[in-house]
Motif scaffolding. Structure first.
Motif, PDB file in Angstrom:
ATOM      1  N   MET A  79       0.821  -1.192   0.000  1.00 42.34           N
ATOM      2  CA  MET A  79       0.000   0.000   0.000  1.00 42.34           C
ATOM      3  C   MET A  79       0.861   1.250   0.000  1.00 42.34           C
ATOM      4  SD  MET A  79      -3.106  -0.846   2.596  1.00 42.34           S
ATOM      5  CE  MET A  79      -4.255  -2.172   2.265  1.00 42.34           C
ATOM      6  N   SER A  80       0.288   2.349  -0.415  1.00 48.77           N
ATOM      7  CA  SER A  80       0.940   3.649  -0.365  1.00 48.77           C
ATOM      8  C   SER A  80       0.479   4.362   0.893  1.00 48.77           C
ATOM      9  CB  SER A  80       0.592   4.467  -1.610  1.00 48.77           C
ATOM     10  OG  SER A  80       1.047   3.813  -2.780  1.00 48.77           O
ATOM     11  N   ARG A  81       1.395   4.553   1.839  1.00 48.39           N
ATOM     12  CA  ARG A  81       1.037   5.104   3.132  1.00 48.39           C
ATOM     13  C   ARG A  81       1.613   6.494   3.278  1.00 48.39           C
ATOM     14  NH1 ARG A  81       2.587   2.578   8.983  1.00 48.39           N
ATOM     15  NH2 ARG A  81       4.631   3.257   8.261  1.00 48.39           N
ATOM     16  N   PHE A  82       0.814   7.395   3.845  1.00 53.38           N
ATOM     17  CA  PHE A  82       1.200   8.784   4.043  1.00 53.38           C
ATOM     18  C   PHE A  82       0.990   9.147   5.509  1.00 53.38           C
ATOM     19  CE2 PHE A  82      -0.096   8.230  -0.315  1.00 53.38           C
ATOM     20  CZ  PHE A  82       0.815   8.953  -1.059  1.00 53.38           C
ATOM     21  N   ARG A  83       1.773  10.090   5.983  1.00 50.61           N
ATOM     22  CA  ARG A  83       1.680  10.538   7.369  1.00 50.61           C
ATOM     23  C   ARG A  83       0.649  11.659   7.477  1.00 50.61           C
ATOM     24  NH1 ARG A  83       5.415  11.116  11.702  1.00 50.61           N
ATOM     25  NH2 ARG A  83       4.184  11.783  13.505  1.00 50.61           N
ATOM     26  N   LEU A  84      -0.257  11.514   8.434  1.00 53.16           N
ATOM     27  CA  LEU A  84      -1.283  12.521   8.706  1.00 53.16           C
ATOM     28  C   LEU A  84      -0.838  13.394   9.877  1.00 53.16           C
ATOM     29  CD1 LEU A  84      -4.703  10.630   8.433  1.00 53.16           C
ATOM     30  CD2 LEU A  84      -3.803  12.340   6.873  1.00 53.16           C
ATOM     31  N   TYR A  85      -1.214  14.671   9.819  1.00 53.91           N
ATOM     32  CA  TYR A  85      -0.898  15.616  10.879  1.00 53.91           C
ATOM     33  C   TYR A  85      -2.186  16.330  11.306  1.00 53.91           C
ATOM     34  CZ  TYR A  85       4.035  14.896   9.826  1.00 53.91           C
ATOM     35  OH  TYR A  85       5.278  14.332   9.651  1.00 53.91           O
ATOM     36  N   PRO A  86      -3.014  15.676  12.127  1.00 55.45           N
ATOM     37  CA  PRO A  86      -4.258  16.313  12.563  1.00 55.45           C
ATOM     38  C   PRO A  86      -4.015  17.309  13.692  1.00 55.45           C
ATOM     39  CG  PRO A  86      -4.096  14.122  13.513  1.00 55.45           C
ATOM     40  CD  PRO A  86      -2.891  14.294  12.607  1.00 55.45           C
ATOM     41  N   THR A  87      -4.925  18.234  13.841  1.00 50.43           N
ATOM     42  CA  THR A  87      -4.905  19.162  14.964  1.00 50.43           C
ATOM     43  C   THR A  87      -5.393  18.442  16.224  1.00 50.43           C
ATOM     44  OG1 THR A  87      -7.150  19.906  14.484  1.00 50.43           O
ATOM     45  CG2 THR A  87      -5.339  21.066  13.381  1.00 50.43           C
ATOM     46  N   PRO A  88      -5.213  19.019  17.411  1.00 48.37           N
ATOM     47  CA  PRO A  88      -5.724  18.361  18.619  1.00 48.37           C
ATOM     48  C   PRO A  88      -7.215  18.059  18.572  1.00 48.37           C
ATOM     49  CG  PRO A  88      -4.163  20.079  19.212  1.00 48.37           C
ATOM     50  CD  PRO A  88      -4.379  20.180  17.735  1.00 48.37           C
ATOM     51  N   THR A  89      -8.000  18.968  18.002  1.00 49.19           N
ATOM     52  CA  THR A  89      -9.438  18.695  17.880  1.00 49.19           C
ATOM     53  C   THR A  89      -9.702  17.552  16.912  1.00 49.19           C
ATOM     54  OG1 THR A  89      -9.883  21.046  18.305  1.00 49.19           O
ATOM     55  CG2 THR A  89     -11.675  19.729  17.356  1.00 49.19           C
ATOM     56  N   GLN A  90      -8.989  17.537  15.780  1.00 50.87           N
ATOM     57  CA  GLN A  90      -9.148  16.445  14.823  1.00 50.87           C
ATOM     58  C   GLN A  90      -8.625  15.128  15.390  1.00 50.87           C
ATOM     59  OE1 GLN A  90      -7.002  18.008  11.475  1.00 50.87           O
ATOM     60  NE2 GLN A  90      -8.782  19.117  10.656  1.00 50.87           N
ATOM     61  N   HIS A  91      -7.587  15.187  16.230  1.00 52.05           N
ATOM     62  CA  HIS A  91      -7.069  13.970  16.867  1.00 52.05           C
ATOM     63  C   HIS A  91      -8.158  13.319  17.726  1.00 52.05           C
ATOM     64  CE1 HIS A  91      -4.166  11.339  18.899  1.00 52.05           C
ATOM     65  NE2 HIS A  91      -4.763  11.688  20.030  1.00 52.05           N
ATOM     66  N   ALA A  92      -8.874  14.105  18.500  1.00 54.77           N
ATOM     67  CA  ALA A  92      -9.956  13.559  19.320  1.00 54.77           C
ATOM     68  C   ALA A  92     -11.088  13.011  18.456  1.00 54.77           C
ATOM     69  CB  ALA A  92     -10.479  14.635  20.270  1.00 54.77           C
ATOM     70  N   ALA A  93     -11.406  13.698  17.344  1.00 55.44           N
ATOM     71  CA  ALA A  93     -12.469  13.213  16.460  1.00 55.44           C
ATOM     72  C   ALA A  93     -12.070  11.915  15.771  1.00 55.44           C
ATOM     73  CB  ALA A  93     -12.816  14.286  15.429  1.00 55.44           C
ATOM     74  N   LEU A  94     -10.809  11.787  15.384  1.00 58.89           N
ATOM     75  CA  LEU A  94     -10.343  10.551  14.752  1.00 58.89           C
ATOM     76  C   LEU A  94     -10.388   9.382  15.735  1.00 58.89           C
ATOM     77  CD1 LEU A  94      -7.294  11.887  12.695  1.00 58.89           C
ATOM     78  CD2 LEU A  94      -9.446  11.027  11.778  1.00 58.89           C
ATOM     79  N   LEU A  95      -9.995   9.633  16.983  1.00 61.65           N
ATOM     80  CA  LEU A  95     -10.072   8.572  17.992  1.00 61.65           C
ATOM     81  C   LEU A  95     -11.509   8.131  18.230  1.00 61.65           C
ATOM     82  CD1 LEU A  95      -7.454   9.608  20.699  1.00 61.65           C
ATOM     83  CD2 LEU A  95      -7.324   7.725  19.067  1.00 61.65           C
ATOM     84  N   GLU A  96     -12.444   9.071  18.162  1.00 63.90           N
ATOM     85  CA  GLU A  96     -13.852   8.706  18.325  1.00 63.90           C
ATOM     86  C   GLU A  96     -14.339   7.840  17.168  1.00 63.90           C
ATOM     87  OE1 GLU A  96     -18.075  10.870  19.524  1.00 63.90           O
ATOM     88  OE2 GLU A  96     -16.435  12.040  18.656  1.00 63.90           O
TER      89      GLU A  96
END
Length: 398
Positions: free
Chosen positions: A1-18
């Motif tokens: 697969m082609s994998r890329f690094r994501l850089y979410p903001t603190p708010t987006q980090h919490a939304a991704l964990l949810e």
């Protein structure tokens, strides 16, 4: 697969964990339904029926309703595929997904193509219920209909596209190479090259020991305990990244240089299995020493050098050009005269044949035998064509 690094903001980090929590919760519910089946009951609900049940659960639960329906449905689809793989015998039984270990979800359809390039190094992707998240452009973005968002134990987010790259073409030179995998030398080639998989440096080893001592002294579930755990996880993730990078570079180089790649047919899961306890017949209820700690160190050494991952990536990049050779006595057989004896292997690195006097690096000598694909009998000797004790026989005419 082609994998890329994501850089979410603190708010987006919490939304991704949810979102990861929603996918994990739906997966575990489907696994619980499937695990409750017995022979005297009706079949468990399939993917279509589970989607209907998911709609009812979203209407009844506010926590599920705020999440993305695509993420939750894809968790059910992934579980259905895992069950099919289990019944066909290609994969193991589906297991429970745990928080902090299995953090990820999948996006399919038109939503997977919502990617906007910002400049030469950065782009952004629209994740449902999260928003536009920045990603690092380490390579060209492939055309794919789905991607998967994951979070490793080091807290790093990645986005992987389900796009299989084309295999590497053979050079057409007819060259054959043998690869001998070891612990001191990660991979020895029949050409004489010795390759080493990078690991932690001495400074990082010292820091890891210091962090492990701090973790042992800290109280569980405290802020310090979680902070030290995260630091240890980042160190282990760094080692895993170096190992994967080395495997990718080595496998690509071998696939481009050689037409046929021969490796030992090693059963790594059986080799890294923990030893069974030994009961002491003289003392009932007690156990005899079984060298468990020594075996654990050997297992860590085998897994740290990526034996299985190297062969897997070779088969992916050079399909049909990777051959597995029986590993029996390849390290004790002379590559010149084919004499096989345990005395030939003087040490881990020194090979000196007691018959012809040939001397070479032990790993390179084993790699040459692997490249030749020569099988050795169980009696540790090469079966001759004619017995040397047999007298010459006259040919008879018809």
């Amino acid at each position: 697969m082609s994998r890329f690094r994501l850089y979410p903001t603190p708010t987006q980090h919490a939304a991704l964990l949810e979102q990861c929590g929603h996918a994990r919760y739906v997966w575990n519910l489907a696994l619980e339904q499937w695990s409750m089946w017995t022979r005297d009951r009706a079949p468990t609900p399939g993917f279509t029926e589970q989607c209907r049940q998911l709609t009812e659960a979203r209407a009844a639960s506010d926590w599920l309703r705020v999440g993305s329906q695509t993420v939750q449905q894809q968790a059910l689809r992934d579980f259905a595929q895992a069950v099919r793989n289990f019944y066909t015998g290609t994969h193991r039984r589906p297991t429970w997904r745990k928080a902090g270990v299995h953090e990820g979800f999948r996006i399919v359809g038109a939503q997977a193509s919502r990617i906007v390039k910002l400049n030469r190094r950065w782009a952004k992707v629209l994740v449902p219920k999260v928003g536009w998240v920045r990603l690092r452009l380490s390579r060209a973005v492939p055309n794919s209909k789905s991607y998967r968002v994951t979070c490793d134990r080091g807290g790093r987010w990645h986005l992987a596209f389900a796009a299989v790259p084309p295999p590497i073409p053979a050079p057409g030179t007819g060259e054959v190479v043998g690869v001998d995998r070891g612990i001191t030398v990660s991979a020895a080639l029949s050409t004489g090259e010795l390759l080493a998989c990078p690991g932690l440096s001495e400074t990082e080893h010292a820091r890891l020991k210091r962090l492990q001592r701090q973790l042992a002294r800290s109280r569980r579930c405290s802020n310090r305990h979680e902070r030290v755990q995260a630091a240890i996880a980042r160190l282990h993730a760094r080692v895993a990244d170096r190992r994967k990078h080395w495997v990718e570079e080595t496998s690509t180089d071998l696939a481009r240089r050689f037409d046929v790649i021969r490796v030992e047919d090693l059963r790594i899961p059986q080799m890294t299995r923990r030893p069974k306890p030994k009961l002491d017949p003289e003392r009932p209820g007690n156990y005899r020493p079984n060298r468990r700690r020594a075996k654990a160190g050997l297992n860590r050494g085998i897994l740290a050098h990526g034996w299985g991952l190297l062969v897997q990536r070779l088969e992916d990049k050079a399909p049909g050009r990777v051959e597995r050779v029986k590993p029996a006595y390849t390290s004790q057989t002379c590559a010149v005269c084919q004499h096989c004896a345990p005395e030939n292997r003087k040490s881990q690195a020194v090979f000196r044949c007691v018959a012809c006097g040939h001397q070479a690096n032990a790993d390179v000598n084993a790699a040459i035998n692997i490249a030749a694909g020569q099988a050795v009998s169980a009696r540790r000797e090469t079966p001759p064509g004619v017995s040397p004790k047999r007298e010459p026989q006259l040919t008879t005419s018809a």
